[in-house]
Design an enzyme around this catalytic site. Structure first.
Site, PDB file in Angstrom:
ATOM      1  N   ASN A   7      25.105  54.839  57.442  1.00 30.36           N
ATOM      2  CA  ASN A   7      25.789  54.700  58.389  1.00 30.36           C
ATOM      3  C   ASN A   7      24.557  55.060  59.309  1.00 30.36           C
ATOM      4  OD1 ASN A   7      26.769  56.007  61.012  1.00 30.36           O
ATOM      5  ND2 ASN A   7      27.501  57.662  59.994  1.00 30.36           N
ATOM      6  N   TRP A   8      24.489  53.608  60.046  1.00 29.28           N
ATOM      7  CA  TRP A   8      23.392  53.769  60.829  1.00 29.28           C
ATOM      8  C   TRP A   8      22.657  54.878  62.224  1.00 29.28           C
ATOM      9  CZ3 TRP A   8      21.406  48.108  61.015  1.00 29.28           C
ATOM     10  CH2 TRP A   8      21.037  48.034  59.679  1.00 29.28           C
ATOM     11  N   LYS A   9      24.294  54.843  62.772  1.00 23.70           N
ATOM     12  CA  LYS A   9      24.376  55.636  63.915  1.00 23.70           C
ATOM     13  C   LYS A   9      23.865  54.846  65.266  1.00 23.70           C
ATOM     14  CE  LYS A   9      24.397  59.719  61.166  1.00 23.70           C
ATOM     15  NZ  LYS A   9      24.205  61.518  60.618  1.00 23.70           N
ATOM     16  N   HIS A  36      34.406  60.740  61.719  1.00 20.93           N
ATOM     17  CA  HIS A  36      33.122  61.652  61.650  1.00 20.93           C
ATOM     18  C   HIS A  36      32.978  62.135  62.547  1.00 20.93           C
ATOM     19  CE1 HIS A  36      28.519  62.237  61.514  1.00 20.93           C
ATOM     20  NE2 HIS A  36      28.305  61.474  59.852  1.00 20.93           N
ATOM     21  N   GLU A  60      30.102  63.962  63.919  1.00 20.40           N
ATOM     22  CA  GLU A  60      29.912  64.029  65.943  1.00 20.40           C
ATOM     23  C   GLU A  60      30.787  63.326  66.113  1.00 20.40           C
ATOM     24  OE1 GLU A  60      26.700  61.464  64.161  1.00 20.40           O
ATOM     25  OE2 GLU A  60      25.773  63.635  62.556  1.00 20.40           O
ATOM     26  N   GLU A  69      31.441  65.017  54.570  1.00 19.38           N
ATOM     27  CA  GLU A  69      30.418  65.838  54.580  1.00 19.38           C
ATOM     28  C   GLU A  69      30.186  66.713  55.616  1.00 19.38           C
ATOM     29  OE1 GLU A  69      28.103  61.330  55.960  1.00 19.38           O
ATOM     30  OE2 GLU A  69      29.436  62.511  57.234  1.00 19.38           O
ATOM     31  N   GLY A 125      22.058  65.640  59.015  1.00 16.73           N
ATOM     32  CA  GLY A 125      20.665  65.869  59.351  1.00 16.73           C
ATOM     33  C   GLY A 125      20.277  66.888  59.472  1.00 16.73           C
ATOM     34  N   SER A 137      22.063  65.085  54.550  1.00 15.51           N
ATOM     35  CA  SER A 137      20.858  65.259  53.422  1.00 15.51           C
ATOM     36  C   SER A 137      20.541  64.448  52.295  1.00 15.51           C
ATOM     37  CB  SER A 137      20.586  66.458  53.952  1.00 15.51           C
ATOM     38  OG  SER A 137      20.048  67.120  55.567  1.00 15.51           O
ATOM     39  N   GLY A 178      22.987  58.938  55.974  1.00 15.65           N
ATOM     40  CA  GLY A 178      22.596  58.720  57.642  1.00 15.65           C
ATOM     41  C   GLY A 178      20.672  58.390  57.872  1.00 15.65           C
ATOM     42  N   GLY A 179      20.027  59.330  57.782  1.00 14.05           N
ATOM     43  CA  GLY A 179      19.629  59.004  57.809  1.00 14.05           C
ATOM     44  C   GLY A 179      17.573  57.614  57.122  1.00 14.05           C
TER      45      GLY A 179
END
Ligand code: 13P
Length: 252
Positions: free
Chosen positions: A9-11, A96, A98, A167, A173, A213, A234-235
């Protein structure tokens, strides 16, 4: 049988040019051998039409990070499921944390999004997970069960087309990962609710990904759990070496 999946997930990261480079790099990294799991990259909308034709579709699926809860029309700035599908993308992340926290997405909105995604041939990657206070109050099962009601409105046939992603918000993150035991415990619980809602066969065939993470250093331990079928990353999806390192957790 359910699939093992590593999805990125590049966000809201990467310009179009940077995203194209990242997708190309991943494609090259996977060129030599077939990964031992399905690999998906979910990119910002504007990258989709450029990224889908340049990756090897036999190895990398492409998805969006969201879609609208309306079919079409006067919804300025929104992107429909049909538009996502028209780029060649096959997946869409929905629900998600967010989106839930910053854009007010609730079960009713998410049910509409999931239905529109399915109607347009997209596979939803449906996210659930509790915040820290809910975990500390030992309310995580209640929270995810409530969030799952958005997809438990679906027929067994439609539900079977969905991927779930657990998640925990406190792990996203933050560098704080759920322990392998914590992940297994709640994934097993989630699967048990699928048995209750549908049946054991549907539950057995549902892929449930862990997100929060996840890194090359902890992926193997997390994915070794019987009810953890891969990760939503993510990251670590923003660097080819890190993402490949997580994919390789299924190789050893
Ligand atoms: P991180 O891997 O950066 O914690 O993000 C997880 C996530 O939110 C994926 O959807």
């Amino acid at each position: 049988m359910r699939k093992n999946i590593v999805a990125g997930n590049w966000k809201m990261n990467k310009t179009l040019q940077e995203g194209v480079e990242l997708a190309k790099g991943l494609n090259e990294a996977l060129a030599a051998s077939k990964p031992n799991c399905d690999v998906i990259i979910c990119t910002p909308y504007i990258h989709l039409a450029s990224v889908t034709p340049l990756v090897d579709a036999a190895k990398i699926g492409v998805g969006a990070e969201n879609c609208a809860d309306k079919e079409s029309g006067a919804y300025t700035g929104e992107i429909s499921a049909a538009m996502v599908a028209s780029t060649g993308a096959k997946y869409v992340i929905l629900g998600h944390s967010e989106r839930r926290a910053y854009y007010g997405e609730n079960n009713a909105i998410l049910t509409e999004k999931v239905k529109l995604a399915l109607a347009n041939g997209l596979t939803p990657i449906f996210c659930i997970g509790e915040v820290l206070e809910q975990r500390e109050a030992n309310k995580q099962n209640e929270v995810v069960l409530d969030q799952l009601q958005a997809v438990y409105e679906l027929s067994a046939e439609d539900f079977s087309k969905c991927i779930l992603a657990y998640e925990p918000v406190w792990a996203i993150g933050t560098g704080k990962t759920a322990s392998a035991a914590q992940a297994q415990e709640i994934h097993a619980y989630i699967r048990s609710t699928i048995v209750d809602k549908y049946d054991a066969k549907v539950a057995e065939n549902t892929s449930i990904l862990y997100g929060g993470s996840c890194k090359p250093t902890n992926a193997k331990e997390l994915f070794a759990n019987p009810d953890v079928d891969g990760g939503l990353i993510g990251g670590a999806a923003l660097k080819v070496a890190d993402f490949k390192g997580i994919i390789d957790a299924f190789n050893a």
